[in-house]
Scaffold this motif. Structure first.
Motif, PDB file in Angstrom:
ATOM      1  N   LEU B  79      11.334  -4.380   7.003  1.00 27.28           N
ATOM      2  CA  LEU B  79       9.790  -3.773   7.101  1.00 27.28           C
ATOM      3  C   LEU B  79       9.587  -2.302   6.579  1.00 27.28           C
ATOM      4  O   LEU B  79       9.103  -1.684   6.541  1.00 27.28           O
ATOM      5  N   ILE B  80      10.846  -1.582   7.748  1.00 23.73           N
ATOM      6  CA  ILE B  80      10.866   0.293   7.304  1.00 23.73           C
ATOM      7  C   ILE B  80      10.560   0.297   5.891  1.00 23.73           C
ATOM      8  O   ILE B  80       9.801   1.039   5.227  1.00 23.73           O
ATOM      9  N   LEU B  83       7.722  -0.142   4.156  1.00 21.17           N
ATOM     10  CA  LEU B  83       6.960   0.697   4.751  1.00 21.17           C
ATOM     11  C   LEU B  83       6.462   1.751   4.469  1.00 21.17           C
ATOM     12  O   LEU B  83       5.826   2.648   4.176  1.00 21.17           O
ATOM     13  N   VAL B  84       7.495   2.233   4.057  1.00 21.87           N
ATOM     14  CA  VAL B  84       7.850   3.496   3.406  1.00 21.87           C
ATOM     15  C   VAL B  84       7.467   3.525   2.355  1.00 21.87           C
ATOM     16  O   VAL B  84       6.818   4.405   1.495  1.00 21.87           O
ATOM     17  N   TRP B  86       5.178   1.673   0.460  1.00 17.35           N
ATOM     18  CA  TRP B  86       4.097   2.215   0.901  1.00 17.35           C
ATOM     19  C   TRP B  86       3.240   3.270   0.780  1.00 17.35           C
ATOM     20  O   TRP B  86       2.034   3.812   0.312  1.00 17.35           O
ATOM     21  N   ILE B  87       3.808   4.064   1.549  1.00 15.46           N
ATOM     22  CA  ILE B  87       3.553   5.352   2.026  1.00 15.46           C
ATOM     23  C   ILE B  87       3.582   6.634   0.679  1.00 15.46           C
ATOM     24  O   ILE B  87       3.054   6.894   0.348  1.00 15.46           O
TER      25      ILE B  87
END
Lengths: 200, 213
Positions: B79-80, B83-84, B86-87
């Motif tokens: 998940l992390i 998310l990274v 995505w950023i």
């Protein structure tokens, strides 16, 4: 364009630029949300790894927290539960609105033969204010222009004893807007204040 | 002009927002509605039993539920990473090459080339940017200008951002900048996509209005 130039520009690309420039990309909200989620996940990951190697919990005992969730609404002061729920509701509402609303920026698309042109509303307003000021014959501080997507509002405070010709101001502003070519043409309202200001 | 994934941004924001709304609403419901509270009192132990069952099922011999925590950690790590990514996808798309012909060019941009001829020509983005910027900064009605090159669907495009002084008519700025862009077209031999952004930066706001025009 001369025939030996290689044309890489298409009308589709131009309209795509304009569309993307007129709306927010939600990049800031996404980065903030992403960073918050990552920090939450990192804490949980840390606790999970501590449990996996059989160490004591660091900040948050995940098992106790899950047990607490199962006993709700007991075990937690009602005021705290209400506050936390309201906070979550507010954050959720803001995020959903950010996702759903168009997020238009205060900008205008201007027709141009060569390029995609996007003008900030503030630039348009200051140009209109200058034209209105010259047409009314007053100082810059006596004119206030507010621009919206469909309306332009010009407020003029005349110098005491010197009448202001509202129609001339309207014509000047309309001429400036017409040269810019904003579609659809905004409606112009000119308001001349009843009271004047003393000698500027 | 960047390749920020706008639709993805909105979808993820909507999903996270709806989840927050759902959790917040259920928190309020547990307090306000006795029936909701009694329902949760009924359901929660069953969920707890299910978790316990999973835990005993995944524990091998002497271990104390190590497997379960490891898999939770793996899911969180995934998940992390997502998310990274995505950023990191926000605001991407700048490029350093304005035009390249010949063998050094990327495959998509070898246009109008005689492949048999040896050698190659590359115009870096900095060359086009600086030529345009220098021409823009000569003008007294502009408080500032910046030019950057972005890759738009495989084609380099220019983003010209100008900050006119207070009261300068934007149509005049637009006409002047597009004239300079056409001059750049002639110099480089490419008619690239161009975005002209006439904005009101802090610098334009603070500088004095141009008195003489």
């Amino acid at each position: 364009m001369s025939p030996d130039q290689l044309d890489r520009s298409t009308p589709e690309a131009t309209s795509r630029f304009v569309r993307r420039e007129l709306h927010s990309s939600r990049a800031v909200a996404s980065v903030v949300t992403g960073v918050l989620l990552i920090s939450g996940c990192l804490l949980l990951l840390f606790e999970a790894v501590l449990r996996a190697v059989g160490d004591e919990p660091f900040l948050l005992d995940v098992e106790a927290a899950v047990a607490l969730l199962g006993r709700l609404p007991d075990g937690v002061p009602p005021s705290l539960l209400v506050a936390a729920s309201l906070l979550l509701l507010a954050v959720g509402a803001v995020l959903v609105l950010l996702a759903v609303l168009p997020g238009r920026r205060a900008r205008y698309a201007v027709p141009n033969e060569r390029a995609a042109v996007v003008v900030d509303a503030e630039v348009v307003a200051s140009s209109l204010a200058r034209r209105a000021r010259v047409a009314a014959g007053v100082a810059p501080e006596q004119v206030l222009v507010t621009v919206g997507r469909r309306t332009v509002r010009v407020q003029v405070r005349p110098t005491s004893g010197v009448p202001v010709d509202a129609d001339a101001v309207r014509a000047a502003v309309a001429d400036d807007l017409g040269r810019l070519g904003v579609e659809p043409a905004p409606r112009i309202t000119v308001l001349v204040a009843d009271t004047g200001v003393v000698g500027q | 002009m960047n390749t920020t994934p706008r639709l993805l941004n909105r979808i993820v924001l909507a999903v996270v927002g709806l989840m927050a709304l759902a959790v917040g609403a259920s928190g309020l419901l547990l307090l306000a509605l006795p029936s909701a509270a009694s329902w949760w009192r009924d359901v929660a132990p069953r969920i707890g039993d299910a978790i316990d069952g999973l835990r005993t099922g995944t524990t091998l011999g002497e271990q104390s539920d190590t497997m379960l925590w490891t898999s939770v950690a793996a899911v969180l790590l995934l998940l992390i990473v997502l998310l990274v990514l995505w950023i990191a996808a926000q605001g991407k798309g700048r490029t350093g090459v304005f035009a390249a012909v010949g063998r050094s060019g990327p495959p998509g941009q070898r246009d109008g080339v005689d492949e048999a001829t040896p050698g190659s020509v590359t115009i870096t983005a900095a060359a086009a940017e600086q030529a345009l910027k220098a021409a823009l900064l000569e003008r007294s009605d502009l408080a500032g200008a910046s030019v950057s090159t972005w890759e738009v669907r495989g084609v380099p495009g220019l983003r010209v951002r100008v900050y006119p002084r207070k009261g300068v008519p934007p149509y005049a700025v637009a006409a002047e900048v597009s004239r300079l862009v056409e001059a750049l077209d002639t110099v480089t031999g490419y008619r690239t996509p161009v975005l002209i952004n006439i904005s009101s930066g802090a610098r334009a706001r603070l500088t004095r209005a141009e008195r003489v025009s």
